[in-house]
Design a protein around this motif. Structure first.
Motif, mmCIF file in Angstrom:
data_model
loop_
_atom_site.group_PDB
_atom_site.id
_atom_site.type_symbol
_atom_site.label_atom_id
_atom_site.label_comp_id
_atom_site.label_asym_id
_atom_site.label_seq_id
_atom_site.Cartn_x
_atom_site.Cartn_y
_atom_site.Cartn_z
ATOM 1 N N ASP A 66 36.769 41.204 37.814
ATOM 2 C CA ASP A 66 36.352 40.660 39.099
ATOM 3 C C ASP A 66 34.873 40.898 39.422
ATOM 4 O O ASP A 66 34.360 40.328 40.373
ATOM 5 C CB ASP A 66 37.222 41.281 40.202
ATOM 6 N N ARG A 94 36.139 45.157 35.575
ATOM 7 C CA ARG A 94 37.365 44.842 36.320
ATOM 8 C C ARG A 94 37.168 44.983 37.826
ATOM 9 O O ARG A 94 37.621 44.152 38.597
ATOM 10 C CB ARG A 94 38.508 45.752 35.863
ATOM 11 N N ASP A 95 36.519 46.064 38.231
ATOM 12 C CA ASP A 95 36.335 46.352 39.652
ATOM 13 C C ASP A 95 35.173 47.321 39.809
ATOM 14 O O ASP A 95 34.537 47.702 38.815
ATOM 15 C CB ASP A 95 37.628 46.930 40.251
ATOM 16 N N THR A 96 34.906 47.753 41.036
ATOM 17 C CA THR A 96 33.757 48.641 41.262
ATOM 18 C C THR A 96 33.949 50.006 40.603
ATOM 19 O O THR A 96 32.979 50.614 40.162
ATOM 20 C CB THR A 96 33.463 48.808 42.769
#
Length: 152
Positions: free
Chosen positions: A66, A113-115
């Motif tokens: 993301d 994938r993400d933070t």
């Protein structure tokens, strides 16, 4: 190699840039040449280095990635660039790396994938590399344009 790119080559490239899966026979029909001509031209364009491959384009978000981030990397010395590149090749989240002018020594594009994943990659894989002085991170909110060059 003494081959000159002509209008037919450009038309072939334009067609394939629109749809790389398009059969050579369809391109040949559209351009009024034989399928063999398309094969010969593509082989020559590949040998010349004009065509460097064909890629399958995947939407990272569809696979759970993301975050697209750009990282400005400051190296302690410019002479450490080659070693830093070799180390960064080992980081799978890095999808592009550029040697730049301006403030940064290097500019990196990463997909995470993400933070949390982004922070882990930054802290454990990039900022710990020998020669990396510091980094500056930019998170992309949206990719508005992604395209090849225009062939005229």
């Amino acid at each position: 190699m003494n081959y000159q790119i002509d209008n037919l080559d450009k038309e072939i490239l334009k067609a394939l840039m629109q749809d790389v899966q398009q059969p050579y026979t369809e391109i040949a029909k559209t351009l009024g040449v034989s399928g063999g001509t398309i094969h010969v031209r593509m082989r020559k364009l590949t040998e010349m280095g004009v065509v460097t491959g064909a890629e399958l384009k995947i939407d990272p978000m569809a696979l759970g990635y993301d975050i697209c981030a750009f990282i400005g990397v400051f190296l302690e010395k410019g002479s450490e660039y080659r070693e830093a590149v070799e180390q960064m090749r080992l980081v799978p989240e890095i999808v592009e790396l550029h040697y730049t002018t301006g403030s940064y020594s290097m500019f990196v594009k990463m997909i995470c994938r993400d933070t949390k994943h982004l922070r882990e990659v930054l802290n454990e894989k990039i900022q710990v590399l020998p020669g990396v002085q510091r980094t500056e991170t930019f998170i992309s909110l949206e990719e508005s344009i992604s395209r090849q060059i225009t062939i005229e």
